[in-house]
Design an enzyme around this catalytic site. Structure first.
Site, PDB file in Angstrom:
ATOM      1  N   CYS A   2       0.832  -1.153   0.082  1.00  0.00           N
ATOM      2  CA  CYS A   2       0.113   0.172   0.010  1.00  0.00           C
ATOM      3  C   CYS A   2       1.018   1.187   0.055  1.00  0.00           C
ATOM      4  O   CYS A   2       2.010   1.358   0.198  1.00  0.00           O
ATOM      5  CB  CYS A   2      -0.885   0.020   1.279  1.00  0.00           C
ATOM      6  SG  CYS A   2      -1.921  -1.332   1.370  1.00  0.00           S
ATOM      7  N   ARG A  27       2.558   2.095  -6.790  1.00  0.00           N
ATOM      8  CA  ARG A  27       2.367   0.796  -5.968  1.00  0.00           C
ATOM      9  C   ARG A  27       1.062   0.269  -6.133  1.00  0.00           C
ATOM     10  O   ARG A  27       1.020  -0.941  -5.571  1.00  0.00           O
ATOM     11  CB  ARG A  27       2.597   1.103  -4.681  1.00  0.00           C
ATOM     12  CG  ARG A  27       3.981   1.979  -4.377  1.00  0.00           C
ATOM     13  CD  ARG A  27       3.989   2.636  -2.879  1.00  0.00           C
ATOM     14  NE  ARG A  27       3.825   1.765  -1.813  1.00  0.00           N
ATOM     15  CZ  ARG A  27       5.168   1.396  -1.161  1.00  0.00           C
ATOM     16  NH1 ARG A  27       6.295   1.790  -1.707  1.00  0.00           N
ATOM     17  NH2 ARG A  27       5.088   0.395  -0.227  1.00  0.00           N
ATOM     18  N   TRP A  73      -3.706  -1.835  -1.315  1.00  0.00           N
ATOM     19  CA  TRP A  73      -3.610  -3.033  -2.130  1.00  0.00           C
ATOM     20  C   TRP A  73      -3.757  -4.251  -1.198  1.00  0.00           C
ATOM     21  O   TRP A  73      -3.287  -4.567  -0.401  1.00  0.00           O
ATOM     22  CB  TRP A  73      -1.750  -3.134  -2.487  1.00  0.00           C
ATOM     23  CG  TRP A  73      -1.677  -4.435  -3.125  1.00  0.00           C
ATOM     24  CD1 TRP A  73      -1.452  -5.542  -2.896  1.00  0.00           C
ATOM     25  CD2 TRP A  73      -1.891  -4.729  -4.716  1.00  0.00           C
ATOM     26  NE1 TRP A  73      -1.424  -6.599  -3.960  1.00  0.00           N
ATOM     27  CE2 TRP A  73      -1.428  -5.808  -5.141  1.00  0.00           C
ATOM     28  CE3 TRP A  73      -2.146  -3.601  -5.773  1.00  0.00           C
ATOM     29  CZ2 TRP A  73      -1.470  -6.515  -6.312  1.00  0.00           C
ATOM     30  CZ3 TRP A  73      -2.168  -4.131  -6.830  1.00  0.00           C
ATOM     31  CH2 TRP A  73      -1.908  -5.659  -7.385  1.00  0.00           C
ATOM     32  N   ASN A  99       0.243  -0.411   6.192  1.00  0.00           N
ATOM     33  CA  ASN A  99       0.896  -1.099   5.120  1.00  0.00           C
ATOM     34  C   ASN A  99       1.374  -2.409   5.608  1.00  0.00           C
ATOM     35  O   ASN A  99       2.208  -2.218   6.574  1.00  0.00           O
ATOM     36  CB  ASN A  99       1.932  -0.541   4.311  1.00  0.00           C
ATOM     37  CG  ASN A  99       2.430  -1.242   3.079  1.00  0.00           C
ATOM     38  OD1 ASN A  99       1.820  -2.259   2.781  1.00  0.00           O
ATOM     39  ND2 ASN A  99       3.668  -1.042   2.691  1.00  0.00           N
ATOM     40  N   GLY A 100       0.911  -3.583   5.271  1.00  0.00           N
ATOM     41  CA  GLY A 100       1.354  -4.857   5.975  1.00  0.00           C
ATOM     42  C   GLY A 100       0.455  -5.835   6.354  1.00  0.00           C
ATOM     43  O   GLY A 100      -0.517  -5.697   5.729  1.00  0.00           O
ATOM     44  N   GLU A 485       9.092 -20.868 -19.482  1.00  0.00           N
ATOM     45  CA  GLU A 485       8.802 -19.581 -19.099  1.00  0.00           C
ATOM     46  C   GLU A 485       9.971 -18.508 -19.615  1.00  0.00           C
ATOM     47  O   GLU A 485       9.806 -17.556 -19.915  1.00  0.00           O
ATOM     48  CB  GLU A 485       8.848 -19.643 -17.503  1.00  0.00           C
ATOM     49  CG  GLU A 485       8.765 -18.376 -16.959  1.00  0.00           C
ATOM     50  CD  GLU A 485       7.588 -17.170 -17.431  1.00  0.00           C
ATOM     51  OE1 GLU A 485       6.671 -17.743 -17.960  1.00  0.00           O
ATOM     52  OE2 GLU A 485       7.881 -16.099 -16.951  1.00  0.00           O
ATOM     53  N   LYS A 489       9.684 -15.133 -21.630  1.00  0.00           N
ATOM     54  CA  LYS A 489      10.236 -13.850 -21.065  1.00  0.00           C
ATOM     55  C   LYS A 489      11.156 -13.278 -22.283  1.00  0.00           C
ATOM     56  O   LYS A 489      10.961 -12.100 -22.655  1.00  0.00           O
ATOM     57  CB  LYS A 489      11.094 -14.061 -20.038  1.00  0.00           C
ATOM     58  CG  LYS A 489      10.494 -14.350 -18.524  1.00  0.00           C
ATOM     59  CD  LYS A 489       9.841 -13.183 -18.018  1.00  0.00           C
ATOM     60  CE  LYS A 489       8.243 -12.899 -18.185  1.00  0.00           C
ATOM     61  NZ  LYS A 489       7.329 -13.994 -18.165  1.00  0.00           N
ATOM     62  N   GLU A 492       8.904 -12.189 -25.225  1.00  0.00           N
ATOM     63  CA  GLU A 492       7.943 -10.844 -25.092  1.00  0.00           C
ATOM     64  C   GLU A 492       8.489  -9.517 -24.843  1.00  0.00           C
ATOM     65  O   GLU A 492       7.870  -8.724 -25.188  1.00  0.00           O
ATOM     66  CB  GLU A 492       6.925 -11.379 -23.996  1.00  0.00           C
ATOM     67  CG  GLU A 492       7.389 -11.620 -22.700  1.00  0.00           C
ATOM     68  CD  GLU A 492       6.301 -11.673 -21.489  1.00  0.00           C
ATOM     69  OE1 GLU A 492       5.087 -11.164 -21.651  1.00  0.00           O
ATOM     70  OE2 GLU A 492       6.641 -12.193 -20.593  1.00  0.00           O
ATOM     71  N   HIS A 508      13.643 -35.034 -31.283  1.00  0.00           N
ATOM     72  CA  HIS A 508      12.499 -35.535 -32.093  1.00  0.00           C
ATOM     73  C   HIS A 508      12.122 -34.206 -33.000  1.00  0.00           C
ATOM     74  O   HIS A 508      10.928 -33.863 -33.270  1.00  0.00           O
ATOM     75  CB  HIS A 508      11.225 -35.834 -31.372  1.00  0.00           C
ATOM     76  CG  HIS A 508      11.679 -36.842 -30.495  1.00  0.00           C
ATOM     77  ND1 HIS A 508      11.634 -38.259 -30.797  1.00  0.00           N
ATOM     78  CD2 HIS A 508      11.954 -36.997 -29.054  1.00  0.00           C
ATOM     79  CE1 HIS A 508      11.905 -39.104 -29.726  1.00  0.00           C
ATOM     80  NE2 HIS A 508      12.233 -38.356 -28.826  1.00  0.00           N
ATOM     81  N   LYS A 607      -0.957  -5.609 -19.818  1.00  0.00           N
ATOM     82  CA  LYS A 607      -0.357  -6.549 -18.502  1.00  0.00           C
ATOM     83  C   LYS A 607      -1.658  -7.447 -18.239  1.00  0.00           C
ATOM     84  O   LYS A 607      -1.276  -8.487 -17.732  1.00  0.00           O
ATOM     85  CB  LYS A 607      -0.422  -5.339 -17.280  1.00  0.00           C
ATOM     86  CG  LYS A 607      -0.073  -5.913 -16.251  1.00  0.00           C
ATOM     87  CD  LYS A 607       1.102  -6.784 -16.227  1.00  0.00           C
ATOM     88  CE  LYS A 607       1.484  -7.482 -14.796  1.00  0.00           C
ATOM     89  NZ  LYS A 607       2.722  -8.532 -15.026  1.00  0.00           N
TER      90      LYS A 607
END
Ligand code: AGP
Length: 612
Positions: A2, A27, A73, A99-100, A485, A489, A492, A508, A607
């Site tokens: 947050c 944030r 958040w 925040n936490g 992955e 990365k 993209e 193969h 996103k």
């Protein structure tokens, strides 16, 4: 994570708070609010962005030269007006922003309810301000002492600022594991989650340390004490960063910041859930479904992109440890191929944004067939999290870079906890092995820290291959999804064509691609398939392929075979993806940078793909 802002001084607080919250909006947030004090304590807060808060307060009294502001958040409780911060004490005299995560908030809440407190929100933060009030009333102590005593009983992470109607010139702040910075101006003080909201007012800052309480008082200045009540001398530093750099925490891009945040985001995702010393895993969000999971005939994982790769690691984890059949489905394929779905099926939907249209549609289909849906999301209150029957949030904090990095490893953290919990309940894992894996899982953040120290070597390798047209990524077992992955990365963000493949599959077909122009990234951290991986490397070498090997620190053999060797800390195989993916994230980032690509917003991408 947050955003927190506080002000006390000669100026009107409201515009300073709002501007500060707008500085912190990188944030991420799902609701915002302010508390202003000018003989009255006024709270204005609402779901949505800071711009929504500005609309919300139009025409209202926002006077006052002391106040606190917050962008949320969500971790406990949906994003809505009631759960937004600031939160008031029961007597309406105290306001808090936080925040936490207060891990023992439920215990504190139960005690306070017995003492007659009532609560409006679902948040852990409201419990804390009621606890501070209870102490102040019962012990008859000043606000800062009540805060100190309360925090002695709190378990978890916090950055808080509290104001009181009784002290209209004073802010009380404290932190543990969540950051807080104090700006020291001319006859005014600022408090914030980071220096971003402060830098345009003053460059003189004090970084509060863990378990310290700061009292900012217009008459008495800034004083700091520890939770153990020891006085500390404030150390004033001069900020050297630019505002732009601050918003990225000093990193050039959000993606790089988020790659480096992974030790913390994994720690946050395990907080309150992994108690290795006790051999306990607590996944409160799916507790009511643990028996269903244990008795499931089949688990189906639906996701897209990087989340699909996490799901594939999830398949290996759950089948390997909990011995339940798992199928991993691309959500976009699953929803259209008329799949067989039983009421006994458990569907796990994985999504960072919680808004991916294909994943949402796959959930709806499975739900319509009577399956049980569990979610693993990073955004509290997102569409997917609200559609599933239950789930576990990754506490990775907002992921701003379009290329997913810390969300991926946070998803793996949750899947590891889930697989271990089910395995332990089903008795498919020996107690000694279970405890060994819990202890190792607890070490993963430190092992990622060490992997991040390889960045300079990876930069060098990026220089060598920045103009390459194609890459091949090979992995076996748990590292096969990591190969996929790593290739994604690179694709993209650098626009270089790359393919991930099971290492044994190379024979193969893809082996036809190998020549001296083809770099082949080989993940060789597996203990169980190491000899096979070495054979694959030799097959590539025999065709003059250029080998970049990701292996463990203790591997002496591979240097004679690979042109480049990146050595990461060894870990238990089920957890190797969380560490072996890190060099691949850095490789993609640095190659993209050298190619002048927009790392945080790559071309053609979004996103969150909220369209089909
Ligand atoms: C990953 O780097 C991409 N940004 C993309 O593949 C992403 O993982 C995919 O769109 C799924 O998004 P979600 O996790 O928010 O559902």
């Amino acid at each position: 994570m947050c955003g927190i802002v506080g002000y006390v001084g000669k100026k009107e607080a409201f515009p300073i708070l709002i501007n500060g919250l707008q500085r912190l909006e990188y944030r991420g947030y799902d609701s915002a609010g302010v508390a202003l004090l000018n003989s009255h304590l006024r709270i204005y807060k609402c779901k949505g962005k800071v711009s929504d808060l500005i609309e919300h307060v139009k025409g209202k009294n926002t006077e006052g030269n002391i106040g606190i502001g917050h962008t949320r958040w969500a971790t406990h409780g949906e994003p809505n007006d009631v759960n937004a911060h600031p939160h008031l004490s029961g007597n309406g005299k105290l306001a808090i922003i936080h925040n936490g995560i207060i891990e023992n908030y439920a215990t504190l809440k139960e005690m306070l309810l017995k003492r007659g407190h009532s609560f409006l929100s679902e948040t852990d933060t409201e419990v804390l301000v009621h606890f501070i009030e209870e102490i102040q009333e019962s012990e008859r102590v000043p606000l800062e002492e009540a805060v100190r005593i309360a925090l002695e009983h709190v378990v978890g992470a916090y950055a808080i600022v509290v104001i009181s109607k009784a002290d209209p010139h004073r802010l009380v702040a404290a932190r543990k594991s969540s950051p807080l910075v104090i700006g020291v101006g001319e006859g005014e003080y600022f408090i914030a989650s980071d220096a971003t909201p402060i830098i345009e007012h003053t460059r003189n800052v004090v970084y509060l340390n863990d378990e310290e309480i700061a009292v900012v008082d217009l008459e008495n200045g800034l004083t700091i004490r520890t939770i153990e009540n020891q006085p500390k001398t404030p150390f004033i530093e001069e900020l050297e960063w630019s505002l732009e750099m601050l918003e990225k925490g000093g990193y050039d891009h959000f993606m790089l910041k988020e790659i480096h945040e992974q030790p913390n985001s994994i720690t946050d995702s395990m907080r309150g859930r992994l108690h290795a010393d006790l051999g306990v895993i607590l996944l409160g969000g799916i507790k009511d479904y643990e028996q269903k999971l244990c008795n499931a005939r089949r688990i189906i994982i639906v996701a897209c992109g990087t989340s699909w790769h996490a799901g594939l690691v999830g398949e290996y984890l759950i089948e390997d440890l909990a011995r339940i059949p798992v199928e991993v489905e691309y959500a976009s394929e699953f929803r259209y191929r008329n799949p067989v779905i039983y009421e006994s099926d458990i569907v796990i939907a994985i999504s960072q944004s919680g808004e991916t249209a294909d994943t949402l549609a796959a959930i709806e289909l499975a739900k319509s067939k009577g399956a049980t849906i569990l979610g693993i999301c990073n955004v509290v209150g997102s569409s997917i999290s609200r559609t599933t029957h239950a789930g576990a949030y990754t506490h990775a904090g907002p992921e701003i870079g379009v290329a997913s990095t810390k969300a991926f490893t946070a998803q793996l953290t949750i899947l590891s906890l889930m697989a271990l919990r089910i395995a332990h309940l089903r008795g498919t894992i020996a107690e000694a092995r279970y405890r060994q894996l819990l202890n190792e899982l607890e070490q993963i953040p430190q092992k990622i820290e060490k992997a991040l120290e390889l960045e300079d070597q990876i930069k060098y390798i990026s220089n060598v291959f920045q103009d390459t047209a194609h890459f091949l990524y090979l992995g076996r077992g748990y590292n096969f999804p990591v190969a996929l992955e790593g290739a994604l990365k690179l694709k993209e963000i650098s626009y270089i064509h790359a393919e991930g493949y099971p290492a044994a599959e190379m024979k193969h077909g893809p082996i036809a691609l190998i020549d001296e122009e083809m770099p082949v990234v080989v993940l060789a951290t597996n203990e169980s398939a190491y000899e096979k991986i070495i054979s694959n490397i030799q097959e590539v070498k025999a065709r003059r392929g250029r080998i970049i090997a990701i292996t463990t620190e203790d591997d002496e053999r591979i240097h004679s075979l690979a042109e480049f060797v990146i050595q990461i800390p060894r870990t238990e195989e089920p957890f190797s993806p969380m560490v072996s993916v890190v060099p691949l994230q850095l490789l993609a980032y640095h190659i993209a940078l050298l190619r002048g690509c927009n790392v945080d917003q790559p071309r053609n991408l979004a996103k969150s793909v909220t369209v089909e």
